[in-house]
Scaffold this motif. Structure first.
Motif, short mmCIF file in Angstrom:
data_model
loop_
_atom_site.label_atom_id
_atom_site.label_comp_id
_atom_site.label_asym_id
_atom_site.label_seq_id
_atom_site.Cartn_x
_atom_site.Cartn_y
_atom_site.Cartn_z
N PRO A 74 0.81 -1.25 0.18
CA PRO A 74 0.00 -0.53 -0.25
C PRO A 74 1.26 1.02 -0.13
O PRO A 74 0.79 2.60 -0.56
CB PRO A 74 -0.81 -0.16 1.25
N THR A 75 1.25 1.63 1.14
CA THR A 75 2.75 2.58 0.92
C THR A 75 3.65 2.35 -0.17
O THR A 75 3.30 3.61 -0.86
CB THR A 75 3.36 2.44 2.08
N LEU A 76 4.46 1.47 -0.92
CA LEU A 76 4.78 1.22 -2.03
C LEU A 76 4.14 2.02 -3.44
O LEU A 76 4.52 2.96 -4.11
CB LEU A 76 5.29 -0.08 -2.76
N PHE A 77 3.00 1.54 -3.39
CA PHE A 77 2.25 1.77 -4.98
C PHE A 77 1.47 3.23 -4.35
O PHE A 77 1.33 4.05 -5.25
CB PHE A 77 0.88 1.46 -5.02
N ALA A 78 0.96 4.10 -3.01
CA ALA A 78 1.21 5.32 -3.33
C ALA A 78 1.71 7.26 -2.71
O ALA A 78 1.69 7.63 -4.04
CB ALA A 78 0.54 5.71 -1.02
N ASP A 121 13.39 8.31 -6.11
CA ASP A 121 14.77 8.12 -4.98
C ASP A 121 14.84 6.46 -4.56
O ASP A 121 14.39 5.83 -4.27
CB ASP A 121 14.36 8.61 -3.79
N ARG A 122 16.19 6.30 -4.91
CA ARG A 122 16.77 4.75 -4.62
C ARG A 122 16.52 4.19 -3.45
O ARG A 122 16.33 3.63 -2.63
CB ARG A 122 18.29 4.96 -5.23
N THR A 123 16.81 5.42 -2.08
CA THR A 123 17.42 5.42 -0.95
C THR A 123 15.99 5.28 -0.39
O THR A 123 15.46 4.21 1.11
CB THR A 123 17.45 6.56 0.44
N GLU A 151 14.80 2.04 -0.84
CA GLU A 151 15.03 0.55 -0.20
C GLU A 151 14.57 0.89 0.98
O GLU A 151 14.27 -0.54 1.07
CB GLU A 151 16.80 0.90 -0.06
N GLU A 152 14.25 2.28 1.71
CA GLU A 152 13.31 2.25 2.93
C GLU A 152 12.46 1.33 3.21
O GLU A 152 11.66 0.47 3.77
CB GLU A 152 13.29 3.52 3.38
N MET A 153 11.46 1.18 2.12
CA MET A 153 9.82 0.73 2.22
C MET A 153 10.90 -0.29 1.56
O MET A 153 9.10 -1.00 2.21
CB MET A 153 9.28 1.21 0.92
N LEU A 154 11.28 -1.19 1.69
CA LEU A 154 11.11 -2.24 0.47
C LEU A 154 12.54 -3.32 2.09
O LEU A 154 12.48 -4.38 1.76
CB LEU A 154 12.22 -2.68 -0.37
N LYS A 155 12.57 -2.59 2.79
CA LYS A 155 13.30 -3.23 3.80
C LYS A 155 12.99 -4.72 4.19
O LYS A 155 12.90 -5.65 4.41
CB LYS A 155 14.03 -2.47 4.74
N PRO A 156 11.58 -4.25 5.34
CA PRO A 156 10.42 -5.36 5.80
C PRO A 156 10.33 -6.52 4.11
O PRO A 156 10.19 -8.23 5.37
CB PRO A 156 8.99 -4.95 6.08
N VAL A 157 10.84 -6.89 3.23
CA VAL A 157 10.80 -7.77 2.67
C VAL A 157 11.74 -8.51 2.34
O VAL A 157 12.24 -9.74 2.07
CB VAL A 157 10.18 -7.59 1.22
N GLY A 158 13.01 -8.28 2.44
CA GLY A 158 14.60 -8.81 2.47
C GLY A 158 15.19 -8.67 0.91
O GLY A 158 14.31 -8.55 0.07
N PHE A 159 16.70 -8.30 1.39
CA PHE A 159 17.39 -8.49 0.07
C PHE A 159 17.14 -7.08 -0.31
O PHE A 159 16.57 -6.77 -1.96
CB PHE A 159 16.85 -9.50 -0.80
N PHE A 160 17.21 -5.68 -0.01
CA PHE A 160 16.00 -4.73 -0.40
C PHE A 160 17.04 -3.71 -1.19
O PHE A 160 16.74 -3.36 -2.06
CB PHE A 160 15.53 -3.75 1.20
N ARG A 161 17.73 -4.07 -1.27
CA ARG A 161 18.84 -3.10 -2.03
C ARG A 161 19.10 -3.55 -3.74
O ARG A 161 18.42 -3.46 -4.49
CB ARG A 161 20.60 -3.67 -1.29
N ALA A 162 18.70 -5.16 -3.49
CA ALA A 162 18.60 -5.84 -4.69
C ALA A 162 17.10 -5.88 -5.24
O ALA A 162 17.11 -5.71 -7.02
CB ALA A 162 19.25 -7.77 -4.43
N LYS A 163 16.51 -5.99 -4.58
CA LYS A 163 14.97 -5.61 -5.01
C LYS A 163 15.11 -4.00 -5.71
O LYS A 163 14.00 -4.10 -6.61
CB LYS A 163 14.16 -6.03 -3.63
N LEU A 206 12.93 -3.03 -9.23
CA LEU A 206 12.05 -1.89 -9.60
C LEU A 206 12.78 -1.31 -10.67
O LEU A 206 12.65 -1.11 -11.65
CB LEU A 206 11.51 -1.72 -8.01
N LEU A 207 13.60 -0.49 -9.79
CA LEU A 207 14.01 0.67 -11.01
C LEU A 207 14.77 -0.21 -11.65
O LEU A 207 14.05 0.97 -13.27
CB LEU A 207 15.23 1.36 -10.36
N LYS A 208 15.30 -0.64 -12.82
CA LYS A 208 15.46 -1.43 -13.39
C LYS A 208 14.26 -1.67 -14.40
O LYS A 208 13.99 -1.47 -15.66
CB LYS A 208 16.77 -2.77 -13.46
#
Length: 243
Positions: free
Chosen positions: A69-73, A85-87, A90-102, A106-108
Motif C-alpha cells: 500500500p505504501t509502495l504504490f501510494a 529515489d533509491r534510498t 530501499e527503506e520501503m522494501l526493508k521488510p521484504v528482505g534483500f531490499f537493495r537488490a530488489k 524495480l528501478l531497472k
C-alpha cells in the motif's frame, strides 16, 4: 543414446489417457477443496501485480502485501517508480528482505517499461520475459491474473506437487510447464496453478505433508511421505499460506 528431454510444448509426447484422467480428477477435487483459490498477492492492476510478484522472491506474500500500500501510494506507475529515489525505495522494501537488490530490480524494471513499452505492462509472454528480473514464472502470473491469458506458474509448491502426484519427473521449470500443459486444457492452466499452490501451502508441505488429511490422497502415489493417520495429519493443515 538417451531420449532427449522435450524443451518445447510442441515436443512433449501425448501423455497416457489414464494419467490425464487422474490429473484432471485431482484438479477437480482441489477446485472443490479451495473454491476461493486465487493469487495471494494484493494488486489492482498489471503493474502492481508485476512489481509484487518480483518482490515475492525469497519472502512471503504477507510481507509483500504489508509494504505494497505504501509502495504504490508513492509510486503508482512505472514512470513514478523509474524516477523514484533509491534510498526512499530501499527503506520501503526493508521488510521484504534483500531490499537493495530488489530496489535495483524495480528501478531497472520500471525504467524498461517506460523506455520500451510506454510505461505499460505488455500482455505477451515473449515481451514480458525480456524485462529485467522477469522469467516465465513471473510472466505467467501476470498473464493469467492481470490479463486473463492462461499460463502455468511453476513455483516451488507447484513443482513439488506435480512430482509427488506422478504427473512428471521433470525438475526444470520450463519442462515442467510444458509437461503439465499437455495434461490439461489451456483454459484450466491459471486456476490449476492456484489450486496446486494453495494445496502446497496448506496441506502438501515440503518436509511433512499432511497425507492422512489430504483430499486427493487416494490418487497420490506419494501417499505416506507424511503421517497417514487423520488426527496427526490434521494438525499439520493450515488455513492460509505461511506467514
Amino acid at each position: 543414446m538417451p531420449t532427449p528431454t522435450p524443451t518445447r510444448a510442441a515436443d512433449v509426447p501425448k501423455p497416457p489417457t489414464s494419467l490425464v484422467r487422474r490429473a484432471r480428477k485431482i484438479d477437480r477435487v482441489l477446485a472443490e477443496t479451495y473454491p476461493d483459490a486465487k493469487a495471494e498477492l494484493d494488486f489492482t492492476n498489471a503493474f502492481e501485480l508485476l512489481v509484487v510478484t518480483v518482490l515475492s522472491a525469497q519472502t512471503t506474500d504477507k510481507r509483500v502485501n504489508a509494504v505494497s500500500p505504501t509502495l504504490f501510494a508513492t509510486y503508482p506507475d512505472a514512470a513514478a517508480m523509474a524516477a523514484g529515489d533509491r534510498t526512499t525505495l530501499e527503506e520501503m522494501l526493508k521488510p521484504v528482505g534483500f531490499f537493495r537488490a530488489k530496489t535495483e530490480s524495480l528501478l531497472k524494471l520500471s525504467g524498461a517499461l517506460c523506455e520500451r513499452f510506454g510505461g505499460e505492462v505488455p500482455a505477451k509472454l515473449d515481451d514480458l520475459v525480456t524485462l529485467p528480473g522477469v522469467g516465465r514464472k513471473t510472466a505467467n502470473v501476470v498473464l493469467g491474473n492481470a490479463f486473463g491469458v492462461p499460463g502455468i506458474t511453476v513455483d516451488t509448491h507447484f513443482g513439488r506437487l506435480v512430482r509427488r502426484f506422478g504427473w512428471t519427473d521433470e525438475t526444470d521449470p520450463v519442462k515442467v510447464e510444458h509437461a503439465i500443459g499437455a495434461l490439461f486444457p489451456k483454459r484450466d492452466w491459471t486456476m490449476l496453478s492456484h489450486h496446486l499452490i494453495w494445496h502446497g501451502r496448506r496441506c502438501c508441505h515440503a518436509r511433512k505433508p499432511a497425507c492422512g488429511a489430504c483430499p486427493v490422497a487416494r490418487w497420490c502415489p506419494a501417499f505416506g511421505e507424511g503421517p497417514t493417520g487423520y488426527d496427526e495429519a490434521a494438525k499439520l493443515l493450515r488455513t492460509e499460506g505461511r506467514a
